[in-house]
Design an enzyme around this catalytic site. Structure first.
Site, PDB file in Angstrom:
ATOM      1  N   SER A   4       0.847  -1.188   0.000  1.00 50.54           N
ATOM      2  CA  SER A   4       0.000   0.000   0.000  1.00 50.54           C
ATOM      3  C   SER A   4       0.889   1.246   0.000  1.00 50.54           C
ATOM      4  O   SER A   4       1.798   1.370   0.824  1.00 50.54           O
ATOM      5  CB  SER A   4      -0.893  -0.004   1.248  1.00 50.54           C
ATOM      6  OG  SER A   4      -1.715   1.134   1.260  1.00 50.54           O
ATOM      7  N   GLY A   5       0.649   2.142  -0.947  1.00 53.81           N
ATOM      8  CA  GLY A   5       1.450   3.360  -1.044  1.00 53.81           C
ATOM      9  C   GLY A   5       2.664   3.245  -1.949  1.00 53.81           C
ATOM     10  O   GLY A   5       3.461   4.175  -2.055  1.00 53.81           O
ATOM     11  N   THR A   9      -1.645   2.677  -8.246  1.00 51.66           N
ATOM     12  CA  THR A   9      -2.699   3.440  -8.934  1.00 51.66           C
ATOM     13  C   THR A   9      -2.095   4.510  -9.832  1.00 51.66           C
ATOM     14  O   THR A   9      -2.551   4.726 -10.965  1.00 51.66           O
ATOM     15  CB  THR A   9      -3.657   4.062  -7.906  1.00 51.66           C
ATOM     16  OG1 THR A   9      -4.279   2.998  -7.164  1.00 51.66           O
ATOM     17  CG2 THR A   9      -4.743   4.882  -8.581  1.00 51.66           C
ATOM     18  N   ASN A  51      -0.832   5.700   3.225  1.00 51.62           N
ATOM     19  CA  ASN A  51      -0.994   6.284   1.898  1.00 51.62           C
ATOM     20  C   ASN A  51      -2.100   7.332   1.959  1.00 51.62           C
ATOM     21  O   ASN A  51      -3.207   7.045   2.410  1.00 51.62           O
ATOM     22  CB  ASN A  51      -1.369   5.158   0.911  1.00 51.62           C
ATOM     23  CG  ASN A  51      -1.487   5.632  -0.519  1.00 51.62           C
ATOM     24  OD1 ASN A  51      -1.330   6.815  -0.823  1.00 51.62           O
ATOM     25  ND2 ASN A  51      -1.781   4.708  -1.405  1.00 51.62           N
ATOM     26  N   SER A  54      -5.135   6.176  -0.815  1.00 53.49           N
ATOM     27  CA  SER A  54      -5.127   4.718  -0.902  1.00 53.49           C
ATOM     28  C   SER A  54      -6.390   4.196  -1.576  1.00 53.49           C
ATOM     29  O   SER A  54      -7.503   4.569  -1.207  1.00 53.49           O
ATOM     30  CB  SER A  54      -5.019   4.121   0.507  1.00 53.49           C
ATOM     31  OG  SER A  54      -5.067   2.716   0.463  1.00 53.49           O
ATOM     32  N   SER A  55      -6.223   3.329  -2.587  1.00 57.62           N
ATOM     33  CA  SER A  55      -7.381   2.682  -3.218  1.00 57.62           C
ATOM     34  C   SER A  55      -7.985   1.702  -2.226  1.00 57.62           C
ATOM     35  O   SER A  55      -7.298   0.798  -1.747  1.00 57.62           O
ATOM     36  CB  SER A  55      -6.948   1.923  -4.484  1.00 57.62           C
ATOM     37  OG  SER A  55      -6.399   2.799  -5.430  1.00 57.62           O
ATOM     38  N   GLY A 274      -2.894  -2.843  -2.193  1.00 57.36           N
ATOM     39  CA  GLY A 274      -1.584  -3.347  -1.779  1.00 57.36           C
ATOM     40  C   GLY A 274      -1.614  -4.075  -0.450  1.00 57.36           C
ATOM     41  O   GLY A 274      -2.555  -3.954   0.345  1.00 57.36           O
ATOM     42  N   GLU A 276      -1.162  -4.911   3.288  1.00 55.90           N
ATOM     43  CA  GLU A 276      -1.317  -3.974   4.412  1.00 55.90           C
ATOM     44  C   GLU A 276      -0.970  -4.637   5.736  1.00 55.90           C
ATOM     45  O   GLU A 276      -1.313  -5.796   5.975  1.00 55.90           O
ATOM     46  CB  GLU A 276      -2.758  -3.433   4.470  1.00 55.90           C
ATOM     47  CG  GLU A 276      -3.097  -2.529   3.296  1.00 55.90           C
ATOM     48  CD  GLU A 276      -4.485  -1.920   3.363  1.00 55.90           C
ATOM     49  OE1 GLU A 276      -4.719  -0.938   2.640  1.00 55.90           O
ATOM     50  OE2 GLU A 276      -5.334  -2.415   4.125  1.00 55.90           O
TER      51      GLU A 276
END
Length: 530
Positions: A4-5, A9, A51, A54-55, A274, A276
């Site tokens: 994540s981050g 994306t 993030n 974050s998505s 991502g 986590e």
């Protein structure tokens, strides 16, 4: 894929721009494909501790080509983190759109939608920003409005959408207290105004399914906590409907308009959430991390197993490269009948089961498993040693989230709503059909890692087997995103953070197979022609 981050994306957006540029066209469709992104990010992304954008959902984008021209596109979304609507951990925010609305709506518009000071709303916990941040959100809100117009939302549909979002926030402020003997639970006197605001915003045509009488008491034969759960279920379901509606409208806009006989080629881009590991990890993190386990297995299968099998088949002198096989972790999670998710489904079927009984079942079933660790002390949780490291999960809420059900009287509210968005999006039969579960597919075949992932992640959007065939018949390219530091700082590379990702992703072994192996393998025809 990546943590994540790590930039998945953003990389996806750059990749889309690059593909559109390669088409050497500037058609309206190509521009529309790029312009829907602000809408998806506003409703599907949020700030987390890892993030700032974050998505909180996964997306699969299919681009369809005739010769070198894009003729259409389709977007599939899965596993939207609806629980974020009603709860965020410290340092995190709700979905962006709520903050954009407060910053972008005029005072008169806020009055129309019944919006008050943002600090009053429990669902956004008063987490507003500085003046600079508010100005940024205001610009973002304008982008969202432009995107809604471009996608084709009518003015009344946009009004309905804003009213529903405002109603969700008001609903979160409704609280309950014990009532009299003939009314076990009632709405607290102080929150009746919020209930009225939520009902007006949602334009409910009937409150009868909830037993809403002249004295404004919710006559529910259950305890206050169950009423609060029902309230949160409504909020999550409503938000999920709005998001699904947006994706549906986007797909209408981007659908190809060609003769069905014309053969179209396709490029698909899977941009998934991502890996986590937060201070507190819940059911959502388990689902997200399972998805990443699946993709890692998919990567290993293509990069190591298939490639080395081809070398062996052709009789090439080759020293086998070993890699970290995460199949035992997938078996722990997915095996039947004693995988973690099978046990979760089994416990979810028992009305008397609790998160504690589920945890006891895990501790007894996985005793001695090197990838599972019980949590000592009074903490209700367990740890899993994932391919990317150890993650401790809080077991509280696992059963409720896995059941993912709405009380029958709440369903009546959706069915009887006069707001088209609320009653037309999901067919009635979904209320009566069990949701596909993660453990409902057998392990063992080559395609199981994605089959299990996708049957759970996109029950409404895709024919599962069509997508599976597409993934396995295509030529996959893996874009591995590496996070440079954990402080969300630009221009800073923490070598230890980078090295850890290179190790657990199998990228050091990948470099070796690319260096020692045959990374470019043309057919004889291609070679002879060249």
């Amino acid at each position: 894929s990546g943590e994540s981050g790590a930039g998945k994306t953003e990389s996806t957006k750059l990749l889309l721009q690059h593909i559109m540029n390669l088409c050497k066209g500037n058609s309206q469709l190509e521009q529309q494909i790029l312009q829907v992104n602000p809408l998806l990010e506003a409703f599907g992304n949020a700030q987390t501790v890892m993030n700032d954008n974050s998505s909180r959902f996964g997306k699969y984008i299919q681009l369809r080509f005739q010769k070198n021209t894009v003729r259409g596109a389709k977007l599939s979304e899965y596993l939207l983190e609806k629980s974020r609507v009603v709860q965020q951990d410290p340092g995190e925010r709700n979905f962006h759109i709520f903050y954009y609305m407060f910053a972008g709506l005029s005072s008169e518009e806020k009055e129309i939608y019944g919006l008050l000071d943002p600090s009053l709303y429990r669902y956004i916990s008063g987490r507003f920003g500085t003046q600079d941040v508010a100005q940024h959100w205001k610009c973002k809100y304008q982008e969202v409005c432009n995107a809604l117009d471009m996608v084709g939302f009518q003015e009344q549909e946009q009004v309905d959408m804003r009213a529903i979002l405002a109603g969700v926030l008001s609903l979160g402020n409704v609280t309950f207290e014990p009532g009299e003997s003939n009314c076990p639970v009632k709405v607290c006197e102080a929150s009746k105004g919020w209930l009225k605001a939520a009902a007006v915003s949602h334009k409910k045509s009937s409150q009868k399914p909830y037993g809403y009488d002249a004295s404004s008491h919710w006559q529910l034969s259950c305890c206050c906590s169950l009423c609060a759960d029902a309230r949160d279920s409504i909020a999550k379901m409503v938000y999920g409907r709005v998001f699904g509606w947006i994706v549906s409208k986007i797909n209408e806009l981007l659908a190809e308009n060609v003769d069905p006989e014309v053969e179209l080629r396709e490029i698909g881009i899977l941009d998934i959430f991502g890996f986590e590991n937060f201070a507190v990890n819940r059911f959502e993190q388990l689902c997200i991390n399972l998805a990443n386990e699946q993709l890692q297995h998919f990567f290993n299968h293509h990069i190591f197993q298939l490639e080395q099998a081809a070398y062996k088949e052709e009789g090439l002198p080759w020293e086998t490269i070993t890699f970290r096989n995460n199949e035992p972790i997938l078996n722990l999670l997915l095996a039947k009948p004693l995988g973690l998710l099978s046990l979760l489904d089994e416990q979810s079927a028992f009305p008397q089961a609790t998160d504690k009984t589920f945890l006891d079942k895990l501790n007894s079933s996985f005793k001695g498993n090197v990838h599972f660790q019980p949590v000592r002390g009074r903490v209700l949780g367990f740890s899993i040693i994932h391919y990317a490291g150890k993650v401790q999960y809080a077991a509280k809420g696992f059963l409720e989230k896995n059941r993912d059900t709405l009380p029958a009287n709440v369903r009546g509210l959706f069915i009887s709503s006069v707001t088209p968005l609320l009653h037309r999006q999901v067919p009635l039969h979904i209320y009566h059909e069990p949701r596909p579960t993660l453990a409902s597919v057998k392990c063992g075949d080559e395609a199981y890692m994605l089959r299990v992932l996708l049957i759970f992640l996109c029950p409404r959007q895709h024919s599962l087997m069509v997508l599976m065939e597409r993934m396995y018949s295509a030529n996959p390219h893996f874009v591995r995103c590496i996070k440079p530091n954990t402080q969300k700082e630009p221009g800073v590379v923490d070598s230890q953070v980078v090295l850890l990702q290179l190790q657990y992703n199998g990228l050091l072994e990948t470099i070796r197979i690319r260096r020692d192996g045959f990374s470019w393998r043309p057919s004889f025809e291609e070679f002879a022609e060249r």
